[in-house]
Design a protein around this motif. Structure first.
Motif, PDB file in Angstrom:
ATOM      1  N   THR A 123       2.542   2.098  -3.302  1.00 58.09           N
ATOM      2  CA  THR A 123       1.557   2.601  -4.255  1.00 58.09           C
ATOM      3  C   THR A 123       1.210   4.057  -3.955  1.00 58.09           C
ATOM      4  O   THR A 123       1.199   4.909  -4.851  1.00 58.09           O
ATOM      5  CB  THR A 123       0.286   1.733  -4.212  1.00 58.09           C
ATOM      6  OG1 THR A 123       0.618   0.371  -4.491  1.00 58.09           O
ATOM      7  CG2 THR A 123      -0.727   2.212  -5.244  1.00 58.09           C
ATOM      8  N   PHE A 124       0.904   4.354  -2.676  1.00 54.36           N
ATOM      9  CA  PHE A 124       0.607   5.734  -2.288  1.00 54.36           C
ATOM     10  C   PHE A 124       1.788   6.649  -2.608  1.00 54.36           C
ATOM     11  O   PHE A 124       1.631   7.736  -3.155  1.00 54.36           O
ATOM     12  CB  PHE A 124       0.301   5.828  -0.789  1.00 54.36           C
ATOM     13  CG  PHE A 124      -0.955   5.118  -0.350  1.00 54.36           C
ATOM     14  CD1 PHE A 124      -1.912   4.712  -1.260  1.00 54.36           C
ATOM     15  CD2 PHE A 124      -1.178   4.852   0.991  1.00 54.36           C
ATOM     16  CE1 PHE A 124      -3.069   4.060  -0.848  1.00 54.36           C
ATOM     17  CE2 PHE A 124      -2.327   4.213   1.417  1.00 54.36           C
ATOM     18  CZ  PHE A 124      -3.279   3.814   0.501  1.00 54.36           C
ATOM     19  N   PHE A 146       0.841  -1.198   0.000  1.00 55.69           N
ATOM     20  CA  PHE A 146       0.000   0.000   0.000  1.00 55.69           C
ATOM     21  C   PHE A 146       0.877   1.249   0.000  1.00 55.69           C
ATOM     22  O   PHE A 146       0.610   2.208  -0.727  1.00 55.69           O
ATOM     23  CB  PHE A 146      -0.898   0.019   1.240  1.00 55.69           C
ATOM     24  CG  PHE A 146      -2.180  -0.743   1.093  1.00 55.69           C
ATOM     25  CD1 PHE A 146      -3.387  -0.162   1.447  1.00 55.69           C
ATOM     26  CD2 PHE A 146      -2.199  -2.053   0.632  1.00 55.69           C
ATOM     27  CE1 PHE A 146      -4.575  -0.866   1.334  1.00 55.69           C
ATOM     28  CE2 PHE A 146      -3.373  -2.757   0.513  1.00 55.69           C
ATOM     29  CZ  PHE A 146      -4.573  -2.168   0.863  1.00 55.69           C
ATOM     30  N   SER A 185      -4.012  -0.260   6.066  1.00 53.02           N
ATOM     31  CA  SER A 185      -4.421   0.954   5.379  1.00 53.02           C
ATOM     32  C   SER A 185      -4.166   2.188   6.225  1.00 53.02           C
ATOM     33  O   SER A 185      -3.735   3.227   5.721  1.00 53.02           O
ATOM     34  CB  SER A 185      -5.897   0.859   4.989  1.00 53.02           C
ATOM     35  OG  SER A 185      -6.696   0.570   6.115  1.00 53.02           O
ATOM     36  N   TRP A 242      -7.491   8.961   3.144  1.00 54.63           N
ATOM     37  CA  TRP A 242      -7.704   7.728   2.375  1.00 54.63           C
ATOM     38  C   TRP A 242      -7.225   6.507   3.165  1.00 54.63           C
ATOM     39  O   TRP A 242      -7.859   5.465   3.154  1.00 54.63           O
ATOM     40  CB  TRP A 242      -7.006   7.822   1.034  1.00 54.63           C
ATOM     41  CG  TRP A 242      -7.265   6.679   0.093  1.00 54.63           C
ATOM     42  CD1 TRP A 242      -6.364   5.873  -0.505  1.00 54.63           C
ATOM     43  CD2 TRP A 242      -8.551   6.207  -0.362  1.00 54.63           C
ATOM     44  NE1 TRP A 242      -6.971   4.932  -1.301  1.00 54.63           N
ATOM     45  CE2 TRP A 242      -8.317   5.124  -1.241  1.00 54.63           C
ATOM     46  CE3 TRP A 242      -9.859   6.608  -0.127  1.00 54.63           C
ATOM     47  CZ2 TRP A 242      -9.332   4.427  -1.863  1.00 54.63           C
ATOM     48  CZ3 TRP A 242     -10.897   5.904  -0.742  1.00 54.63           C
ATOM     49  CH2 TRP A 242     -10.625   4.828  -1.609  1.00 54.63           C
ATOM     50  N   THR A 252       0.638   3.859 -10.949  1.00 56.38           N
ATOM     51  CA  THR A 252      -0.073   3.003  -9.991  1.00 56.38           C
ATOM     52  C   THR A 252      -0.625   1.765 -10.680  1.00 56.38           C
ATOM     53  O   THR A 252      -0.658   0.683 -10.094  1.00 56.38           O
ATOM     54  CB  THR A 252      -1.204   3.779  -9.300  1.00 56.38           C
ATOM     55  OG1 THR A 252      -2.125   4.270 -10.281  1.00 56.38           O
ATOM     56  CG2 THR A 252      -0.661   4.961  -8.515  1.00 56.38           C
ATOM     57  N   ASP A 308      -7.054   3.431  -5.812  1.00 55.08           N
ATOM     58  CA  ASP A 308      -6.275   4.392  -5.025  1.00 55.08           C
ATOM     59  C   ASP A 308      -6.251   5.763  -5.690  1.00 55.08           C
ATOM     60  O   ASP A 308      -6.386   6.796  -5.025  1.00 55.08           O
ATOM     61  CB  ASP A 308      -4.845   3.883  -4.820  1.00 55.08           C
ATOM     62  CG  ASP A 308      -4.764   2.761  -3.809  1.00 55.08           C
ATOM     63  OD1 ASP A 308      -5.590   2.743  -2.882  1.00 55.08           O
ATOM     64  OD2 ASP A 308      -3.889   1.894  -3.951  1.00 55.08           O
TER      65      ASP A 308
END
Length: 448
Positions: free
Chosen positions: A26-27, A23, A157, A259, A39, A247
């Motif tokens: 990716t962020f 995660f 998350s 988020w 992404t 995302d």
């Protein structure tokens, strides 16, 4: 705690660590590059590696003690995370702002290889359910597995969003190394009686190979089992869309911290459904449960992005995540009953590879397709003119249109599956006793 519960707790720590890294990268890449293409590529890399290694990982699980396979998974993750941190420290900071830069993608590849090594645990865990849990309680045990996954997503998350906001990947990677090492040390102290039979000195040893042909024969011997795997493959084909774009869509509505917190709240849906399954089971017809939840899930996907609303997105994703563990538990419960134990690792690995093989195509295609075709279509093109008045215009509405079309396609295919011959045949095979000569092949007494 029983060994099963200790393994669940250990897997929870390992999953939180691996998926926090996934995660977070990716962020972080989206924030550094602001590229939907990037992404989408990360999701595609994950899915390609999952598909490529699934069958091999299944063979590792079948030919070795499950605990040893899981420990090896952590050792490999440790190695790749250490290399990732070294590259991060040595590379110039500006190298990671270019969405096409080789250093950025070298770093992403090393990180994702560490994450992918954790998939061995995902294959080993359902086989341990078969070993440690009586058949009439496995659906509930699979519910506990789903609950643990939910807790992992809840923690992942929230942690990943704040870690990226506070320190980027320079904060994430040292923590990943620490907790991967702790999970490895704890697992080394857990004692598991896997009931592995002593080798027959007069029998030739089974070759430690992948044996795809033998695995295919096992699957083909169960009526309708290939169809179940293909149905899950199609679901993952569409699921690749959401992995690649969700995302980016969420971050178009709120900040990375919000988020991350949103996914934390949404992940309580996994926990709720896991608790319910652990208490009530899946009923006598788990395949029917699987198709029903898919029908509801894809119906929700048709509408959860129909307007540019954060709250509509949250409501749709909550329902989606609430029902996801039912589908996964139903598939695992079916495979645990109809597939011999000594082949389950390879069958689970084969299913993982085949089911994930479709998603990379979607993920790799959908990022560029959305950025270069659908977003212009909904920004200045015919789509904006035709439906922009009520659907909205702009990049986020282009992503939303992709979600809506995927949901409609998912509903149509699920309805077809409900009326298929394969569904009826596999339901009948599951309903028969494992000891019925006409039923599915049962594990041998020594293997069980």
């Amino acid at each position: 705690m029983t060994p099963f519960h200790q393994i669940l707790g250990n897997n929870l720590v390992a999953n939180i660590t691996n998926f926090t890294v996934w995660f977070a990268v990716t962020f972080w890449v989206f924030i550094e590059t602001r590229s939907v293409f990037a992404t989408g590529m990360i999701a595609g890399i994950y899915l390609v590696l999952t598909a490529a290694f699934g069958i091999w990982f299944g063979s590792i699980v079948d030919h070795n003690a499950k605990k040893l396979a899981m420990m090896g998974s952590s050792v490999v993750s440790l190695g790749f995370y250490a290399l990732s941190l070294l590259l991060l420290l040595l590379a110039p900071e500006a190298a990671f702002t270019d969405p096409y830069g080789p250093l950025l993608w070298g770093f992403v590849l090393l990180v994702m290889l560490g994450v992918i090594a954790g998939n061995i645990r995902g294959i080993a865990l359902p086989t341990l359910v078969t070993v440690l849990i009586p058949e009439d309680r496995r659906d509930k045990a699979n519910g506990l597995v789903g609950m643990v996954s939910g807790i992992g997503f809840l923690t992942t998350s929230v942690i990943s969003g704040f870690l990226v906001a506070w320190g980027g990947m320079l904060l994430v990677m040292p923590l990943a190394l620490l907790f991967t090492a702790l999970a490895l040390l704890h697992l080394a102290m857990v004692r598991i009686d896997e009931g592995r039979p002593a080798p027959d000195p007069g029998a030739p040893p089974e070759p430690k190979r992948v044996d795809i042909a033998g695995t295919i024969r096992v699957i083909g011997a169960v009526p309708g089992l290939f169809a179940l795997i293909l149905f899950a493959t199609f679901n993952n084909f569409l699921g690749g869309i959401f992995m690649a774009l969700l995302d980016a869509y969420g971050l178009s509505l709120v900040s990375v911290e919000v988020w991350g917190l949103t996914f934390g709240f949404l992940s309580t849906a996994f926990i709720i459904s896991g608790i319910v399954i652990a208490r009530t089971g899946l009923g006598s017809r788990p395949l029917r449960t699987l198709l029903l939840v898919n029908l509801i899930t894809w119906s929700v996907c048709c509408v959860f992005a129909v307007q540019h609303s954060y709250w509509l997105l949250v409501a749709g994703c909550f329902i989606w995540m609430l029902l996801g563990p039912y589908a996964e538990a139903a598939e695992h419960t079916t495979l645990q009953k109809v597939v011999p134990l000594e082949r389950q690792g390879r069958v689970f690995g084969f299913a993982q590879s085949v089911e994930q093989a479709a998603s990379p195509l979607t993920a790799f295609l959908i990022g560029p397709l959305t950025e270069f075709v659908v977003i212009p279509f909904m920004t200045v093109g015919l789509g904006a003119e035709a439906i922009g008045g009520w659907f909205g215009t702009g990049p986020a509405r282009g992503i939303a249109l992709v979600f809506t079309l995927a949901g409609l396609l998912g509903v149509a295919v699920t309805v077809l599956a409900f009326n298929s011959r394969s569904y009826r045949r596999l339901s009948a095979a599951y309903a028969r006793s494992p000891d019925d000569p006409a039923g599915p092949q049962a594990p041998s007494p020594t293997a069980a």
